[in-house]
Design a protein around this motif. Structure first.
Motif, mmCIF file in Angstrom:
data_model
loop_
_atom_site.group_PDB
_atom_site.id
_atom_site.type_symbol
_atom_site.label_atom_id
_atom_site.label_comp_id
_atom_site.label_asym_id
_atom_site.label_seq_id
_atom_site.Cartn_x
_atom_site.Cartn_y
_atom_site.Cartn_z
ATOM 1 N N PRO A 356 -38.406 19.278 37.825
ATOM 2 C CA PRO A 356 -37.614 18.990 36.621
ATOM 3 C C PRO A 356 -36.168 18.640 36.985
ATOM 4 C CG PRO A 356 -38.891 21.021 36.364
ATOM 5 C CD PRO A 356 -38.994 20.636 37.806
ATOM 6 N N VAL A 357 -35.678 17.564 36.368
ATOM 7 C CA VAL A 357 -34.296 17.120 36.598
ATOM 8 C C VAL A 357 -33.638 16.938 35.230
ATOM 9 C CG1 VAL A 357 -32.806 15.339 37.559
ATOM 10 C CG2 VAL A 357 -34.937 15.947 38.739
ATOM 11 N N ASP A 358 -32.534 17.641 35.007
ATOM 12 C CA ASP A 358 -31.751 17.479 33.768
ATOM 13 C C ASP A 358 -30.789 16.320 33.989
ATOM 14 O OD1 ASP A 358 -30.085 17.623 31.566
ATOM 15 O OD2 ASP A 358 -30.160 19.813 31.474
ATOM 16 N N LEU A 359 -31.110 15.150 33.411
ATOM 17 C CA LEU A 359 -30.288 13.967 33.637
ATOM 18 C C LEU A 359 -28.878 14.137 33.080
ATOM 19 C CD1 LEU A 359 -32.817 11.069 32.914
ATOM 20 C CD2 LEU A 359 -32.089 11.977 35.113
ATOM 21 N N GLY A 360 -28.754 14.904 32.010
ATOM 22 C CA GLY A 360 -27.415 15.120 31.442
ATOM 23 C C GLY A 360 -26.490 15.804 32.427
ATOM 24 N N GLN A 361 -26.944 16.898 33.011
ATOM 25 C CA GLN A 361 -26.122 17.614 33.998
ATOM 26 C C GLN A 361 -25.872 16.758 35.237
ATOM 27 O OE1 GLN A 361 -28.334 21.275 34.585
ATOM 28 N NE2 GLN A 361 -26.974 22.375 33.179
ATOM 29 N N MET A 362 -26.919 16.037 35.679
ATOM 30 C CA MET A 362 -26.778 15.228 36.888
ATOM 31 C C MET A 362 -25.739 14.133 36.691
ATOM 32 S SD MET A 362 -29.663 12.889 38.786
ATOM 33 C CE MET A 362 -29.335 11.526 37.652
ATOM 34 N N ILE A 363 -25.808 13.386 35.580
ATOM 35 C CA ILE A 363 -24.871 12.283 35.343
ATOM 36 C C ILE A 363 -23.459 12.821 35.170
ATOM 37 C CG2 ILE A 363 -24.268 10.432 33.733
ATOM 38 C CD1 ILE A 363 -27.265 10.114 33.189
ATOM 39 N N GLU A 364 -23.316 13.943 34.499
ATOM 40 C CA GLU A 364 -21.977 14.520 34.305
ATOM 41 C C GLU A 364 -21.349 14.877 35.648
ATOM 42 O OE1 GLU A 364 -19.975 17.634 31.227
ATOM 43 O OE2 GLU A 364 -21.758 18.320 32.291
#
Length: 518
Positions: A356-364
């Motif tokens: 699982p990858v949280d794209l919101g946290q990653m992009i931020e």
């Protein structure tokens, strides 16, 4: 499961036939059951004959001597036996064959038709297979007295009726039964039980007809089944062998569109796999050609600059040549790095375990890192961050970060000084949509597919020399498609100048392993 190397020596056709013939072997076992049935019938006939003789012994004392022969004659007629009465001295006193007519005749096998010989041969064959004990041959004694018959001697010894079975010359059972009377006389009954042999052979004939029909049907159905299974597999195997020998472009793998079974699914899978292999080979060839072409330009420019250094004395020209050489080196470095990245993406994704990858946290986190390092031309980044654990996908975080990184690099490189790049991450229809919008010149509609080709870039002449390999968007598409997603280019929804890159990735669900906040 233990290996059985011997099994692999036989083709599928023979295996199918062997499996189907197992059922036939069980049916053929009916022949042996019939032989067992014959034995039981004979045993029952012997038992009944012995009991009947005992009943006759018990009834004769109540019959006067003048009527005894009449009773014996009627008994022979009703039981279809040849009955003999011997006195206490062992001499023959009555013979139903003389007084009442012949009840049976011993047949010479040599005088019988061919089908009787075949029937006897089958009888002997079945007896030999099941290991049945053959009955002793029937023989009339040379001197017809009570003592010449083994059955009379056995009945006298036991005091009860005694019966035995023999084979007539034509292999029909002869039932011989004897009893000793109270006055010392003996009764002997002989019958030729042709009905037993006739019934057994009739049942065997019917079973043989059924077996012959079953064999023909089994062979036909087995060959049909083998044809529908083995032949398509052979065609697929030959096509696969030709593909393996490097003739993929010359081979047409049968798809078997009319088949909706597992063989048809296998054929279509092999065909699709071969087609994918062709595309992969073509892509590899094209990639090798593009790499060669792209590397030749900076190498040729670098060679010219280095050759010019030997003949140029002016400091300004030497400095210009050194600057060109440095740009070419940077361009080669960028090309080699991106080529290596592009060439190993597919292989790495096929071995990677998605998480699982949280794209919101990653992009931020990526935007914060870029802003800390500083952004070229003072381009601004704006991110509409979704809530935690909303924009979650299954994938490899490092590869997904490379997609966003390449899209940001592309947007920043096309943005004017002080321009704004907007990033959004939303969820809709079981997908996470990441959009990157810039304020650059945009991508013409006819170029929106070609920009994803390797080494293809739509840029102003001379813009960013040595900084762009033309592989960034191609790498991004490969990674997105490796995550079962897609990437597209569209106009901005606010109708302003610029381009919008949309990345669609499957949304991770709560049922997927590892999903959920702590």
């Amino acid at each position: 499961m233990p290996s059985r190397p011997w099994l692999g020596r036989f083709s599928l056709t023979w295996r199918i036939l062997a499996v189907n013939f197992i059922a036939l072997a069980l049916l053929a076992g009916g022949f042996f059951y019939i032989d067992s049935y014959r034995t039981r019938v004979i045993d029952e006939r012997l038992f009944q004959s012995a009991r009947r003789m005992e009943m006759v012994r018990d009834l004769l004392p109540f019959i006067s001597g003048t009527h005894r022969n009449d009773v014996m004659r009627e008994l022979a007629r009703r039981s279809d036996e040849r009955i003999r009465l011997y006195g206490a001295d062992g001499k023959l006193q009555f013979d139903s064959a003389i007084d009442g007519g012949v009840t049976y005749t011993l047949i010479d096998p040599a005088e019988e038709p061919l089908k009787r010989h075949v029937a006897r041969f089958l009888d002997q064959t079945v007896d030999a297979i099941v290991g049945a004990e053959p009955l002793p041959p029937f023989e009339e004694p040379a001197r017809d007295t009570a003592g010449s018959w083994e059955e009379i001697r056995a009945a006298a010894a036991s005091g009860r009726g005694h019966a035995s079975a023999h084979y007539a010359p034509d292999r029909t059972p002869m039932i011989t039964t004897a009893i000793r009377l109270k006055d010392g006389a003996s009764i002997l009954g002989i019958t030729n039980a042709r009905d037993i042999t006739r019934d057994v052979r009739a049942e065997r004939l019917r079973l043989g007809i059924v077996l012959a029909i079953a064999v023909a049907a089994t062979v036909g159905l087995s060959l049909f089944l083998a044809r529908t299974i083995v032949l398509p597999l052979r065609r697929l195997a030959r096509a696969a062998a030709r593909v393996r020998l490097g003739r993929a472009r010359q081979v047409t793998v049968p798809r078997l569109p009319d088949r909706r079974d597992e063989i048809g699914a296998l054929a279509r899978s092999v065909s699709d796999m071969t087609e994918a292999l062709r595309h992969r080979i073509d892509a590899t060839d094209a990639f090798a050609a593009d790499v060669s072409h792209e590397l030749k330009n900076p190498i040729a420019s670098l060679r010219s600059a280095l050759d010019g250094l030997d003949s140029v004395e002016q400091p300004e020209l030497r400095a210009q040549l050194l600057s060109i050489a440095r740009d070419d080196v940077r361009r080669l470095d960028r090309l080699v790095t991106d080529i290596a990245e592009a060439s190993r993406i597919d292989a790495q994704l096929s071995r990677t375990r998605f998480e699982p990858v949280d794209l919101g946290q990653m992009i931020e986190a990526m935007i914060e890192s870029r802003e800390a390092r500083g952004i070229d031309n003072e381009v601004r980044l704006a991110f509409a961050r979704p809530r935690k654990d909303v924009a979650v996908v299954m994938g490899e975080e490092a590869r997904l970060a490379l997609v966003i990184d390449n899209l940001l690099d592309n947007a920043i490189s096309f943005s004017p000084a002080g321009g704004l790049v907007q990033i959004t991450a939303t969820v809709a229809n079981d997908e996470v949509l990441v959009s990157v919008e810039d304020e650059g010149p945009g991508v013409p509609p006819h170029e929106r597919e070609t920009v994803f080709r390797r080494f293809h870039s739509v840029r102003p002449e001379g813009d960013g020399f040595g900084k762009h390999s033309g592989l960034g968007l191609a790498i991004a598409r490969s990674i997105v498609e490796g995550h079962q997603g897609r990437i597209t280019i569209a106009d901005r929804e606010d109708a302003l100048r610029g381009a919008r890159f949309d990345v669609y990735l499957p949304l991770a669900h709560l049922g997927d392993p590892g999903i959920g906040s702590e």
